[in-house]
Every structure is written in structure tokens, then in C-alpha cells.
Motif scaffolding. Structure first.
Motif, short mmCIF file in Angstrom:
data_model
loop_
_atom_site.label_atom_id
_atom_site.label_comp_id
_atom_site.label_asym_id
_atom_site.label_seq_id
_atom_site.Cartn_x
_atom_site.Cartn_y
_atom_site.Cartn_z
N ARG A 1 -7.66 -17.09 52.43
CA ARG A 1 -8.52 -16.13 53.14
C ARG A 1 -7.75 -15.23 54.11
O ARG A 1 -8.23 -14.18 54.48
CB ARG A 1 -9.64 -16.87 53.88
N ASP A 2 -6.60 -15.68 54.54
CA ASP A 2 -5.76 -14.84 55.40
C ASP A 2 -4.29 -15.18 55.15
O ASP A 2 -3.98 -16.09 54.38
CB ASP A 2 -6.14 -14.98 56.88
N GLU A 3 -3.40 -14.44 55.79
CA GLU A 3 -1.97 -14.61 55.53
C GLU A 3 -1.48 -16.01 55.86
O GLU A 3 -0.61 -16.55 55.18
CB GLU A 3 -1.17 -13.57 56.31
N SER A 4 -2.03 -16.61 56.89
CA SER A 4 -1.57 -17.94 57.28
C SER A 4 -1.87 -18.97 56.20
O SER A 4 -1.14 -19.95 56.04
CB SER A 4 -2.20 -18.36 58.62
N ASP A 5 -2.93 -18.75 55.41
CA ASP A 5 -3.25 -19.67 54.32
C ASP A 5 -2.15 -19.65 53.25
O ASP A 5 -1.73 -20.70 52.75
CB ASP A 5 -4.59 -19.31 53.67
N PHE A 6 -1.69 -18.45 52.89
CA PHE A 6 -0.59 -18.34 51.93
C PHE A 6 0.65 -19.06 52.46
O PHE A 6 1.33 -19.78 51.71
CB PHE A 6 -0.24 -16.87 51.68
N GLU A 7 0.92 -18.88 53.75
CA GLU A 7 2.10 -19.50 54.35
C GLU A 7 2.00 -21.02 54.34
O GLU A 7 2.98 -21.72 54.08
CB GLU A 7 2.28 -18.98 55.78
N VAL A 8 0.80 -21.52 54.60
CA VAL A 8 0.58 -22.97 54.59
C VAL A 8 0.83 -23.54 53.20
O VAL A 8 1.46 -24.59 53.04
CB VAL A 8 -0.84 -23.33 55.08
N TYR A 9 0.37 -22.84 52.16
CA TYR A 9 0.56 -23.32 50.80
C TYR A 9 2.04 -23.35 50.43
O TYR A 9 2.53 -24.32 49.84
CB TYR A 9 -0.21 -22.45 49.80
N LEU A 10 2.77 -22.29 50.80
CA LEU A 10 4.20 -22.24 50.51
C LEU A 10 4.96 -23.35 51.25
O LEU A 10 5.87 -23.97 50.70
CB LEU A 10 4.77 -20.87 50.88
N LYS B 1 -1.34 -6.29 37.34
CA LYS B 1 -2.39 -6.21 36.33
C LYS B 1 -3.78 -6.40 36.93
O LYS B 1 -4.78 -6.01 36.34
CB LYS B 1 -2.12 -7.21 35.22
N ALA B 2 -3.82 -6.99 38.13
CA ALA B 2 -5.09 -7.13 38.85
C ALA B 2 -5.37 -5.91 39.74
O ALA B 2 -6.34 -5.89 40.49
CB ALA B 2 -5.08 -8.39 39.70
N ASN B 3 -4.48 -4.89 39.64
CA ASN B 3 -4.61 -3.65 40.42
C ASN B 3 -4.58 -3.88 41.93
O ASN B 3 -5.20 -3.15 42.70
CB ASN B 3 -5.89 -2.90 40.03
N MET B 4 -3.82 -4.90 42.34
CA MET B 4 -3.68 -5.17 43.77
C MET B 4 -2.51 -4.37 44.35
O MET B 4 -2.52 -4.03 45.53
CB MET B 4 -3.46 -6.67 43.99
N VAL B 5 -1.50 -4.13 43.53
CA VAL B 5 -0.34 -3.33 43.91
C VAL B 5 0.10 -2.51 42.71
O VAL B 5 -0.26 -2.81 41.57
CB VAL B 5 0.84 -4.22 44.39
N GLU B 6 0.88 -1.48 42.96
CA GLU B 6 1.41 -0.67 41.87
C GLU B 6 2.68 -1.27 41.28
O GLU B 6 2.92 -1.17 40.08
CB GLU B 6 1.68 0.76 42.34
N LYS B 7 3.50 -1.87 42.15
CA LYS B 7 4.76 -2.46 41.71
C LYS B 7 4.81 -3.93 42.14
O LYS B 7 4.34 -4.28 43.23
CB LYS B 7 5.94 -1.70 42.33
N ALA B 8 5.41 -4.75 41.27
CA ALA B 8 5.46 -6.18 41.55
C ALA B 8 6.14 -6.49 42.87
O ALA B 8 5.77 -7.43 43.58
CB ALA B 8 6.16 -6.90 40.40
N GLU B 9 7.16 -5.69 43.24
CA GLU B 9 7.90 -5.95 44.47
C GLU B 9 7.08 -5.63 45.73
O GLU B 9 7.47 -5.98 46.85
CB GLU B 9 9.22 -5.17 44.51
N ASP B 10 5.94 -4.97 45.57
CA ASP B 10 5.08 -4.67 46.71
C ASP B 10 4.18 -5.84 47.09
O ASP B 10 3.51 -5.80 48.13
CB ASP B 10 4.20 -3.45 46.41
N TYR B 11 4.14 -6.87 46.23
CA TYR B 11 3.27 -8.01 46.51
C TYR B 11 4.04 -9.06 47.29
O TYR B 11 5.08 -9.53 46.84
CB TYR B 11 2.71 -8.59 45.22
N LYS B 12 3.52 -9.43 48.42
CA LYS B 12 4.23 -10.29 49.36
C LYS B 12 4.29 -11.76 48.94
O LYS B 12 5.24 -12.47 49.27
CB LYS B 12 3.57 -10.18 50.75
N TRP B 13 3.29 -12.21 48.20
CA TRP B 13 3.14 -13.65 47.97
C TRP B 13 3.60 -14.09 46.57
O TRP B 13 2.98 -14.91 45.93
CB TRP B 13 1.70 -14.07 48.24
N SER B 14 4.70 -13.50 46.14
CA SER B 14 5.32 -13.94 44.89
C SER B 14 6.83 -13.99 45.10
O SER B 14 7.36 -13.49 46.09
CB SER B 14 4.97 -13.00 43.73
N SER B 15 7.51 -14.57 44.13
CA SER B 15 8.97 -14.72 44.23
C SER B 15 9.72 -13.54 43.63
O SER B 15 10.95 -13.53 43.61
CB SER B 15 9.40 -16.01 43.51
N TYR B 16 9.00 -12.52 43.16
CA TYR B 16 9.64 -11.42 42.45
C TYR B 16 10.71 -10.72 43.29
O TYR B 16 11.83 -10.49 42.82
CB TYR B 16 8.59 -10.41 41.99
#
Length: 199
Positions: free
Chosen positions: A28-37, A128-143
Motif C-alpha cells: 500500500r505504500d513504499e515502506s511495504d515494498f521495503e519490508v518485503y525486500l 506491460k501493466a502501463n505503470m511505467v514506459e521503461k523497465a528501468e523507471d520502475y523502482k521495485w524490480s531488479s532490472y
């Protein structure tokens, strides 16, 4: 009726998915992503490096992990990550019920081509989910780590990059990932043109 046993063998590499119950958000927020990682990192330490993350992407309501195993079943690793995360999520949001939709999904990666294909598929999820234009723009992946834009953390990129024989492996991987998007755009344009011709 007993549950179907997840297919696994020693040293297997797998594409793991975990989805929110009823497709609800699990972040639900950025801290959730951080907790999962941090939970992934904790689980790797707990099992003394018996698991390696090759690539990952955390979407709003589901997770993709590309995992190399050794002699410990993947179910133990995923149960620890998702179980601890669910406890923290439920406590934070006073959430009642199952956070994840049943058990995790798993697919064994059995050939060299699928190692890089699975990674590309995982990294292109936000595009592909139209969240970003480029994969490197997405913060929560290893790309961005694999292509060298940011420092590597949590993942071991060599397992993927070593499939490329050129000198600049990171650039080759980036071109490989982008080629899927370019192919998709061409296919979409071709389909649109064909439809217009029929109309």
C-alpha cells in the motif's frame, strides 16, 4: 483431498509468483515494498545463502521472484518470506483474513533460454501493466541493477548475464529486454493496420 505437492528438486531454478487474496493489494505504500525486500534478505540469511535471487519484481498486488535453490525445498523459503510479511502487514493495517491468495505459484526453469526469458518477463511486468514506459523507471524490480544503473543488492546477476557472450553483458541484456517491447509495438501496429483495412 490432499494438496498437490509442488514440483521441486535439488538445485532447481524457479519462477515464483505470490498474489494478493482476491487480487487485493499487498503493498500500500513504499515502506511495504521495503519490508518485503528486507524479508527476502532475512530469509536468505536465515538459510545461510542456500537460496539466490536472480531477478524480482514487486507489483502492487503480486510478486515475481526468480530463485535458484540448493538442497532446501523452495516452500520453506517462500513460507518464511510471505508468512513474516503477512504478519507485519496485518499488524500495520489491522487486516483480518488471508493476505495471499492460496499458495505461491511455481514453475521450474528447465532450460537456458527460459532463464533469460523468465527474467525478461518478470522485469517487463510494470511496462506491460502501463505503470511505467521503461523497465528501468520502475523502482521495485531488479532490472536497474542488472543493467548497471544502480548498485546491485539482494540479487546475483551473473547467473543471467553469463548467458550473454559479448563484452558488455549488461547492455546486451538491456537490448534483449527492450526487443520484446519493440516486437510487441510492431505486432500491435500491424494488427491495428489490418483492422483499419478491414473496416
Amino acid at each position: 483431498m490432499p494438496r498437490k505437492i509442488r514440483l521441486w528438486y535439488e538445485d532447481a531454478q524457479l519462477h515464483i509468483t505470490s498474489r494478493g487474496n482476491h487480487r487485493n493489494d499487498i503493498f500500500r505504500d513504499e515502506s511495504d515494498f521495503e519490508v518485503y525486500l528486507k524479508g527476502i534478505e532475512e530469509a536468505i540469511d536465515y538459510y545461510n545463502g542456500k537460496f539466490e535471487i536472480l531477478s524480482y519484481c514487486l507489483m502492487t498486488n503480486h510478486v515475481h521472484l526468480q530463485v535458484q535453490t540448493t538442497n532446501i525445498h523452495i516452500k520453506d523459503f517462500i513460507r518464511r518470506i510471505n508468512g513474516l510479511y503477512a504478519m507485519k502487514f496485518n499488524d500495520k493495517y489491522n487486516y483480518v483474513g488471508h493476505l495471499f491468495q492460496g499458495r505461491y505459484g511455481s514453475e521450474i526453469i528447465e532450460n537456458d533460454q527460459y532463464v533469460v526469458d523468465a527474467s525478461r518477463y518478470i522485469h517487463l511486468n510494470p511496462v506491460k501493466a502501463n505503470m511505467v514506459e521503461k523497465a528501468e523507471d520502475y523502482k521495485w524490480s531488479s532490472y536497474s541493477m542488472i543493467i548497471g544503473d544502480i548498485d546491485e543488492k539482494l540479487i546475483i546477476s551473473d547467473k543471467i548475464l553469463n548467458y550473454f557472450t559479448v563484452e558488455n553483458k549488461r547492455e546486451a541484456y538491456k537490448n534483449y529486454v527492450q526487443s520484446d517491447i519493440q516486437y510487441g509495438i510492431k505486432a500491435k501496429n500491424k494488427k491495428t493496420k489490418k483492422t483499419q483495412e478491414v473496416d
